[in-house]
Motif scaffolding. Structure first.
Motif, PDB file in Angstrom:
ATOM      1  N   LEU A   1      -8.225  -3.169  -5.698  1.00  0.00           N
ATOM      2  CA  LEU A   1      -7.239  -2.093  -5.621  1.00  0.00           C
ATOM      3  C   LEU A   1      -7.576  -1.103  -4.512  1.00  0.00           C
ATOM      4  O   LEU A   1      -6.679  -0.595  -3.832  1.00  0.00           O
ATOM      5  CB  LEU A   1      -7.169  -1.366  -6.972  1.00  0.00           C
ATOM      6  N   LEU A   2      -8.867  -0.841  -4.300  1.00  0.00           N
ATOM      7  CA  LEU A   2      -9.258   0.131  -3.286  1.00  0.00           C
ATOM      8  C   LEU A   2      -8.843  -0.338  -1.893  1.00  0.00           C
ATOM      9  O   LEU A   2      -8.304   0.442  -1.101  1.00  0.00           O
ATOM     10  CB  LEU A   2     -10.777   0.352  -3.338  1.00  0.00           C
TER      11      LEU A   2
ATOM     12  N   MET B   1      -3.824  -4.673   2.955  1.00  0.00           N
ATOM     13  CA  MET B   1      -2.989  -4.900   1.772  1.00  0.00           C
ATOM     14  C   MET B   1      -3.075  -6.359   1.310  1.00  0.00           C
ATOM     15  O   MET B   1      -3.222  -6.634   0.109  1.00  0.00           O
ATOM     16  CB  MET B   1      -1.535  -4.534   2.087  1.00  0.00           C
TER      17      MET B   1
ATOM     18  N   ILE C   1      -2.084   0.515   2.075  1.00  0.00           N
ATOM     19  CA  ILE C   1      -0.888   1.316   1.794  1.00  0.00           C
ATOM     20  C   ILE C   1      -0.967   2.660   2.528  1.00  0.00           C
ATOM     21  O   ILE C   1       0.017   3.134   3.118  1.00  0.00           O
ATOM     22  CB  ILE C   1      -0.745   1.547   0.280  1.00  0.00           C
ATOM     23  N   ALA C   2      -2.155   3.287   2.501  1.00  0.00           N
ATOM     24  CA  ALA C   2      -2.329   4.579   3.165  1.00  0.00           C
ATOM     25  C   ALA C   2      -2.085   4.465   4.668  1.00  0.00           C
ATOM     26  O   ALA C   2      -1.451   5.340   5.275  1.00  0.00           O
ATOM     27  CB  ALA C   2      -3.738   5.108   2.894  1.00  0.00           C
TER      28      ALA C   2
ATOM     29  N   TYR D   1      -6.471  -2.527  -1.194  1.00  0.00           N
ATOM     30  CA  TYR D   1      -4.998  -2.538  -1.164  1.00  0.00           C
ATOM     31  C   TYR D   1      -4.455  -1.129  -0.936  1.00  0.00           C
ATOM     32  O   TYR D   1      -3.540  -0.936  -0.121  1.00  0.00           O
ATOM     33  CB  TYR D   1      -4.472  -3.112  -2.484  1.00  0.00           C
ATOM     34  N   ASN D   2      -5.009  -0.145  -1.610  1.00  0.00           N
ATOM     35  CA  ASN D   2      -4.562   1.239  -1.436  1.00  0.00           C
ATOM     36  C   ASN D   2      -4.862   1.749  -0.028  1.00  0.00           C
ATOM     37  O   ASN D   2      -4.110   2.567   0.518  1.00  0.00           O
ATOM     38  CB  ASN D   2      -5.221   2.143  -2.467  1.00  0.00           C
TER      39      ASN D   2
END
Length: 424
Positions: A369-370, A360, A376-377, A372-373
């Motif tokens: 973004l990839l 993150m 998050i996952a 960061y996501n």
């Protein structure tokens, strides 16, 4: 505008020689990207002709097989062998025309598949006539051994595809005996040099070859990664290697569907971390069968994967997310230090949270973004696993969730505040 694809491929191969002498690095990179775009985004019209040719040839072959099947009982033993040898004779003629006539890739693909299919047919008919017995895995082992030289002789992506998926038939019935896993790992390793050739820069088949490497990797893990050694080490080593390879492609601005290594490996890593942070039995190696052949197969497979991990790690910029990914490969080695499985479970819970936070933060800093996501996952998966964890009391879980929620809200507030200031 029409482009000569062979000319573009020739130009692509000549760029390294021109770099520094005729053109500078910037121009070389721009020209390389242009050639790649033209080769990949504008497929030549003859691929449509290839497809129709293969469909037509397959229908003719199917009709011939049905014809001889209808009249098979009327032929003598030697006539049956002679009929079965006809495709091999035709394949030999095609091979001579292809090699001596220096034919193009269409001929090479057709000849490679025809030769292998003809050999498989003759082997099957002879076995049926003389009742040699055997099993499907033994038959497939012989067919794959015969097909492997033609993969390299004709540089055939079609036969490489058939070979890669055909490897899974070595497990049908699991009746190859005690050396089964060793046969499997040797068969998987034998195709790796061809896959390396196919995924090289400038090769028009490199995207499909990337998917084939995933197929072969899955086969190797299923065949050799769970017996004869320590499964978590093989699993995390394979996931880490593929993530490193996927990041290299991502840094070259490859699109999502053209980079199967990244999304398949990260999903695999999520599954592994979810199991490791929930089930201590995952770290108990006592369920593994350890015959000498299993041990050899396990360490050949795991050694190849670890070697690629070491090879890929220094080729990219060293940052926190790469170090965190490498830690996932190193943590299973604690098993050899006699660390208790329950302790390993706790360690991987902590690691999962740290890894998610690192991804993150990296995605936030670099604007990716990839990444960061992905972080998050990982954090969400950890939260879900711990929410339903019966080993933790209700009160500790409540306190932990409140604390984590407060941290996430604070981080979100800090993020938007910073973006607001930058916007102003």
């Amino acid at each position: 505008m029409s482009y000569n694809k062979d000319g573009l491929r020739w130009l692509l191969a000549e760029i390294p020689k021109l770099r520094g002498n005729v053109i500078d690095d910037t121009a070389a990179e721009a020209l390389t990207k242009y050639c790649h775009d033209e080769l990949d985004l504008k497929p030549p019209p003859w691929r449509f002709i290839y497809t129709l040719f293969y469909i037509g040839a397959g229908m003719i072959a199917a009709g011939i097989v049905l014809f001889f099947n209808y009249n098979w009982d009327f032929f003598s033993k030697f006539q049956r062998i002679g009929i079965a040898a006809i495709p091999l004779a035709l394949a030999f003629v095609s091979a001579m025309i292809t090699i001596l006539g220096q034919k193009g890739q269409l001929w090479r693909e057709f000849t490679a598949v025809l030769t292998s299919a003809a050999a498989a047919t003759l082997i099957g008919v002879v076995g049926q006539i003389y009742h040699t017995g055997g099993t499907l895995p033994e038959y497939m082992l012989l067919v794959l051994l015969v097909s492997l030289p033609f993969v390299y002789i004709f540089n055939s992506i079609a036969l490489t595809t058939i070979y890669s998926f055909g490897l899974f038939l070595l497990h049908a019935g699991r009746s190859l005996g005690p050396m089964e896993n060793l046969y499997c790992v040797i068969g998987a390793v034998a195709i790796l040099p061809m896959l390396h050739i196919q995924i090289s820069s400038g090769n028009p088949n490199r995207v499909w070859a990337r998917y084939l490497t995933v197929v072969v990797a899955v086969f190797g893990l299923v065949s050799c990664g769970f017996e004869g050694g320590y499964p978590p080490l093989a699993c995390f080593a394979l996931a880490g290697t593929m993530i490193y390879a996927g990041w290299r492609l991502s840094e070259r601005h490859e699109t999502y569907l053209r980079n199967p290594w990244l999304f398949t490996s990260f999903i695999f890593m999520l599954v592994l971390l979810g199991i490791a942070s929930t089930n201590a039995g995952f770290f108990d190696a006592r369920y593994s069968t350890k015959t000498p052949w299993d041990v050899w197969a396990y360490w050949i497979f795991t050694g190849v994967v670890l070697a690629n991990n070491i090879r890929l790690f220094p080729q990219s910029r060293l940052d926190a997310k790469r170090l965190a990914t490498g830690l996932a490969v190193l943590l299973p080695l604690l098993h050899y230090c006699r660390v208790d499985p329950e302790v390993m479970k706790v360690i991987f819970n902590v690691y999962m949270g740290v890894y998610g936070a690192v991804l993150m933060l990296d995605g936030f800093k670099r604007g990716r973004l990839l990444t960061y996501n992905g972080g998050i996952a990982l954090v969400l998966l950890l939260i879900v696993c711990r929410f339903f964890d019966a080993d933790l009391g209700v009160l500790p879980r409540a306190i932990a969730f409140i604390a984590i929620g407060a941290v996430l809200i604070s981080a979100n507030f800090f993020y938007f505040r910073r973006r607001f200031r930058e916007g102003r």
